[in-house]
Scaffold this motif. Structure first.
Motif: not given
Length: 343
Positions: A43, A47, A328-329, A332, A335-336
């Motif tokens: 996850s 990033l 970036l969002p 994220l 990853s979530w």
């Protein structure tokens, strides 16, 4: 002769004497803590990719940020809105490509993550991989999930062609098409490439026997699902409507960024420039179309009368807004979804 009791026999009985239980052995690949750490590392991988990509492409980010800092904020807000609506259109097309009903919230989140992955790998491989994994997690088999991706990939260029033809009929004199029509040599090259691809596919099916059955099963599954989908008006609307809306929304983002910077072109000209540029450069497998489509867009907008510097600034601002702002969002969200085991 009397027999001695068992407890009086000299020496232990190896077969009956209990010993200490062997220590349990756990393979590290099956350890719960190992799996948890692997999932956490997976996850965090997106990033890390963001940081590496930012280090290599920092000049584009800084130049685009400077351009957007001096732009009209209301037009930039409009561009951001159209960009978000592009995720909704992508989710509609994905839903229209499968008969099963998918959870709307997770589907939209998967397309946000897929859009980010699409900018990392070429030829939409990243977006297709994320979507295929999402479909499998929703109980759709690999064959049917792959068939939905094939239908998605087929419908998008067909819908874009329909939109292009509509623009040709609706704006025949405004667009100035004489300089954009390909010459005879280019048309022959396109026709020859298409014919060669069909011939190679036919030869593979005829002579490579291990490929024949899986390909025929895949085609049969794809045709069956396509027939079922086109008997449902809601799926037809989601599939074809979302595919037709995608280039219009993308062109609206470019036009809004251009208007924010003072680009002297109309929305119709920017939209037609995108349709022509994406058609001409879509065969080049660049991540997210970066590079070939950018150059074709700038060239087409200059033909329509835009200054080179302003057309270039528009495309740089457009790329920053559509790639770096949601990157970036999007990572994220990716990853979530991995942590929630949705992917």
């Amino acid at each position: 002769m009397s027999l001695l009791p068992l407890d009086k026999l000299p020496g232990p009985l190896p077969a009956t004497t209990p010993g200490p239980d062997p220590a349990p052995t756990h393979s590290p690949t099956h350890s719960p803590s190992y799996s948890r750490h692997s999932l956490r590392a997976l996850s965090l991988l997106p990033l890390l990719l963001v940081a590496v990509w930012a280090a290599f492409d920092w000049r584009t980010v800084s130049d685009g940020a400077v351009q957007l800092a001096s732009a009209d904020p209301l037009w930039l807000l409009s561009a951001f809105f159209f960009m978000c609506m592009g995720w909704v259109a992508a989710a509609c097309v994905r839903q229209g490509a499968v008969p099963e009903r998918l959870p709307p919230g997770l589907l939209l989140a998967s397309q946000v993550a897929a859009g980010t992955a699409n900018h990392v790998l070429p030829a939409s491989i990243g977006a297709h991989a994320v979507t295929l994994r999402f479909l499998q997690r929703q109980g759709i088999s690999l064959t049917r999930g792959t068939a939905s991706l094939a239908l998605y990939s087929l419908v998008k260029p067909l819908a874009k062609t329909v939109v292009l033809l509509v623009f040709l009929l609706a704006f025949p004199g405004v667009l100035g098409l004489a300089e954009l029509v390909p010459d005879e040599r280019t048309l022959h090259l396109i026709a020859g490439s298409a014919g060669l691809a069909l011939a190679v596919a036919a030869l593979l099916l005829k002579f490579v026997h291990p490929l024949r059955r899986p390909i025929l099963n895949f085609v049969r599954t794809a045709l069956t699902d396509a027939r079922i989908l086109h008997t449902r008006p809601s799926r037809v609307l989601a599939l074809w409507g979302g595919a037709a809306a995608t280039p219009l929304l993308q062109a609206s983002v470019i036009a809004s960024v251009g208007f924010a910077l003072g680009l002297p072109l109309s929305w119709a000209q920017v939209t037609f420039a995108l349709l022509v540029a994406s058609t001409a450069a879509g065969a080049v497998p660049a991540p997210g179309g970066i590079g070939p489509i950018d150059a074709a867009l700038i060239f087409t907008m200059v033909l329509f009368g835009a200054p080179m510097s302003l057309a270039t600034a528009t495309i740089i601002g457009y790329r920053v807004l559509t790639i770096w702002v949601p990157l970036l969002p999007g990572m994220l969200v990716l990853s979530w979804l991995v942590q929630r085991k949705v992917l």
